[in-house]
Design a protein around this motif. Sequence first.
Motif, PDB file in Angstrom:
ATOM      1  N   SER A  81       0.846  -1.201   0.000  1.00  0.00           N
ATOM      2  CA  SER A  81       0.000   0.000   0.000  1.00  0.00           C
ATOM      3  C   SER A  81       0.879   1.247   0.000  1.00  0.00           C
ATOM      4  O   SER A  81       0.588   2.227  -0.687  1.00  0.00           O
ATOM      5  N   ARG A  82       1.950   1.204   0.785  1.00  0.00           N
ATOM      6  CA  ARG A  82       2.846   2.364   0.856  1.00  0.00           C
ATOM      7  C   ARG A  82       3.497   2.649  -0.494  1.00  0.00           C
ATOM      8  O   ARG A  82       3.659   3.800  -0.885  1.00  0.00           O
ATOM      9  N   PHE A  83       3.846   1.601  -1.217  1.00  0.00           N
ATOM     10  CA  PHE A  83       4.405   1.772  -2.562  1.00  0.00           C
ATOM     11  C   PHE A  83       3.418   2.534  -3.454  1.00  0.00           C
ATOM     12  O   PHE A  83       3.784   3.482  -4.150  1.00  0.00           O
ATOM     13  N   VAL A  84       2.155   2.126  -3.420  1.00  0.00           N
ATOM     14  CA  VAL A  84       1.153   2.786  -4.269  1.00  0.00           C
ATOM     15  C   VAL A  84       0.948   4.231  -3.832  1.00  0.00           C
ATOM     16  O   VAL A  84       0.811   5.126  -4.669  1.00  0.00           O
ATOM     17  N   ARG A  85       0.967   4.469  -2.517  1.00  0.00           N
ATOM     18  CA  ARG A  85       0.814   5.845  -2.039  1.00  0.00           C
ATOM     19  C   ARG A  85       1.965   6.720  -2.525  1.00  0.00           C
ATOM     20  O   ARG A  85       1.756   7.877  -2.925  1.00  0.00           O
ATOM     21  N   LEU A  86       3.181   6.174  -2.520  1.00  0.00           N
ATOM     22  CA  LEU A  86       4.325   6.930  -3.052  1.00  0.00           C
ATOM     23  C   LEU A  86       4.109   7.241  -4.531  1.00  0.00           C
ATOM     24  O   LEU A  86       4.319   8.377  -4.982  1.00  0.00           O
ATOM     25  N   ALA A 136      11.477  -0.163  -3.237  1.00  0.00           N
ATOM     26  CA  ALA A 136      12.515  -0.344  -2.215  1.00  0.00           C
ATOM     27  C   ALA A 136      12.250   0.556  -1.015  1.00  0.00           C
ATOM     28  O   ALA A 136      12.293   0.117   0.137  1.00  0.00           O
ATOM     29  N   ALA A 137      11.933   1.825  -1.277  1.00  0.00           N
ATOM     30  CA  ALA A 137      11.708   2.776  -0.189  1.00  0.00           C
ATOM     31  C   ALA A 137      10.477   2.402   0.635  1.00  0.00           C
ATOM     32  O   ALA A 137      10.477   2.514   1.860  1.00  0.00           O
ATOM     33  N   ALA A 138       9.433   1.934  -0.031  1.00  0.00           N
ATOM     34  CA  ALA A 138       8.200   1.560   0.680  1.00  0.00           C
ATOM     35  C   ALA A 138       8.469   0.399   1.635  1.00  0.00           C
ATOM     36  O   ALA A 138       8.058   0.427   2.796  1.00  0.00           O
ATOM     37  N   HIS A 139       9.170  -0.616   1.146  1.00  0.00           N
ATOM     38  CA  HIS A 139       9.426  -1.788   2.001  1.00  0.00           C
ATOM     39  C   HIS A 139      10.422  -1.450   3.109  1.00  0.00           C
ATOM     40  O   HIS A 139      10.273  -1.915   4.234  1.00  0.00           O
ATOM     41  N   HIS A 170       8.760  -6.274  -3.813  1.00  0.00           N
ATOM     42  CA  HIS A 170       7.376  -6.703  -3.546  1.00  0.00           C
ATOM     43  C   HIS A 170       7.292  -8.180  -3.183  1.00  0.00           C
ATOM     44  O   HIS A 170       6.387  -8.589  -2.459  1.00  0.00           O
ATOM     45  N   GLU A 171       8.198  -8.983  -3.708  1.00  0.00           N
ATOM     46  CA  GLU A 171       8.098 -10.422  -3.446  1.00  0.00           C
ATOM     47  C   GLU A 171       9.225 -10.936  -2.553  1.00  0.00           C
ATOM     48  O   GLU A 171       8.988 -11.426  -1.461  1.00  0.00           O
ATOM     49  N   LYS A 172      10.445 -10.791  -3.013  1.00  0.00           N
ATOM     50  CA  LYS A 172      11.576 -11.383  -2.284  1.00  0.00           C
ATOM     51  C   LYS A 172      11.823 -10.680  -0.938  1.00  0.00           C
ATOM     52  O   LYS A 172      11.878 -11.318   0.111  1.00  0.00           O
ATOM     53  N   PHE A 173      11.955  -9.355  -0.988  1.00  0.00           N
ATOM     54  CA  PHE A 173      12.185  -8.605   0.248  1.00  0.00           C
ATOM     55  C   PHE A 173      10.980  -8.757   1.185  1.00  0.00           C
ATOM     56  O   PHE A 173      11.137  -8.863   2.404  1.00  0.00           O
ATOM     57  N   PHE A 174       9.784  -8.801   0.611  1.00  0.00           N
ATOM     58  CA  PHE A 174       8.578  -8.972   1.424  1.00  0.00           C
ATOM     59  C   PHE A 174       8.597 -10.344   2.117  1.00  0.00           C
ATOM     60  O   PHE A 174       8.354 -10.440   3.315  1.00  0.00           O
ATOM     61  N   ASP A 175       8.902 -11.393   1.356  1.00  0.00           N
ATOM     62  CA  ASP A 175       8.951 -12.745   1.942  1.00  0.00           C
ATOM     63  C   ASP A 175      10.014 -12.855   3.023  1.00  0.00           C
ATOM     64  O   ASP A 175       9.840 -13.551   4.009  1.00  0.00           O
ATOM     65  N   GLU A 176      11.136 -12.179   2.814  1.00  0.00           N
ATOM     66  CA  GLU A 176      12.293 -12.381   3.693  1.00  0.00           C
ATOM     67  C   GLU A 176      12.383 -11.342   4.826  1.00  0.00           C
ATOM     68  O   GLU A 176      13.014 -11.599   5.838  1.00  0.00           O
TER      69      GLU A 176
END
Lengths: 221, 221
Positions: B14-19, B174-177, B104-110
């Motif tokens: 959600s933060r990514f989309v807001r950015l 990257a910034a959102a995550h 969105h996928e790898k950093f999110f999973d890890e």
Amino acid sequence: MRLKLIHHPICPHSRFVRLALHEYNLATDLIGERVWERREEFLMLNPAGTVPVLLVEGQSPVPGAAIIAEYLVDVLGDKSNSLALLPVEPIARIEVRRLMYWFHEKFFDEVSGLLTEERYRLFMPPDSGGGSPNHRLIREARENIGAHLAYIDLLVEEHDWLAGDRLTYADLAAAAHLSIVDHLDDLQWPEAGAAKRWFERMRSRSSFRSLKESWKGFVRR
Amino acid sequence: MRLKLIHHPICPHSRFVRLALHEYNLATDLIGERVWERREEFLMLNPAGTVPVLLVEGQSPVPGAAIIAEYLVDVLGDKSNSLALLPVEPIARIEVRRLMYWFHEKFFDEVSGLLTEERYRLFMPPDSGGGSPNHRLIREARENIGAHLAYIDLLVEEHDWLAGDRLTYADLAAAAHLSIVDHLDDLQWPEAGAAKRWFERMRSRSSFRSLKESWKGFVRR
């Protein structure tokens, strides 16, 4: 251009790309990769360490099912091919992409990913997580599939194809992930409904039949 | 057009989309959703039951960070805005999309997914999986972050932004995550390197600063 696809025969995301390439009539050499080996040369091509990866001569590798799908649309455009697996119109694209992700992410997490993961373990050395399949996870995958088949039924009762009146990436994603269930487990359609007829239609396409040649293409390089 | 975004304040997607919406100068009303409640009205908008979902008046909902990112490019085109968060050229798009999925996928999973999931559990009722955070998972997330920060460092040592010479969706993802790690845990940069300078640059953008207003916008509707 002659394309190469790094894949694994039972990876549903690789199968999706193979269906798309075949539908677009793009001849492709298949190169098998056992991702759990984490080979350095492969990680150079895709640092994420996942298949599929599309190789186009003289160009940076294209990693991942969704990125390859978008890339093919970007390079083929709408003009070069009468078959548009992604519609041109932005609003129509939403539904195609929504269903594409439904299968690539949700169905994968709940069904096809569990089945392939447990099958991979048969081939993996013990120190990379190999061993006998976890039957609890396989049972979980089986329990999850019913809701997805019912959802497909709902969609294809309204129109011929998952996202509307024509074949799109949504159908290819669904068929690719279901083909894994069909191959590794027992795909039981609840009844002879619209979803089953849709799947029979997908199965009779030459792109789908070409998936059988998976293992033939599974050479190490 | 006035947009609405269904989101959760600590959801990195959600933060990514807001950015992205902020960078594109698209004024948007935020509507908070506690996805674990699985409210029927929300599932009607997005059967997958996930945030973010973008609502455009008189149009079908746009669900998911990647789909919203592509949708914004499809509707804004390259002409309407001098800021192109996704380049026009197909080959340049590969790298932007690759890094977008990396986060969105790898950093999110890890990393970011583990942290948010454990934080959500504080707000969830026990029968939906609520309870005290699993400290093993939080430790795992912390251990995983180092490799990602080193990877960002490698990328921004070569060029100003993650995917090249301009700001793209890759930087926003990257910034959102990372903003989640920064908000929920302790984001420790290994040293004052290129990655840290890149993050400071991201952090000083007005889009990033607007993330702070998350909770203010977290009204049930």
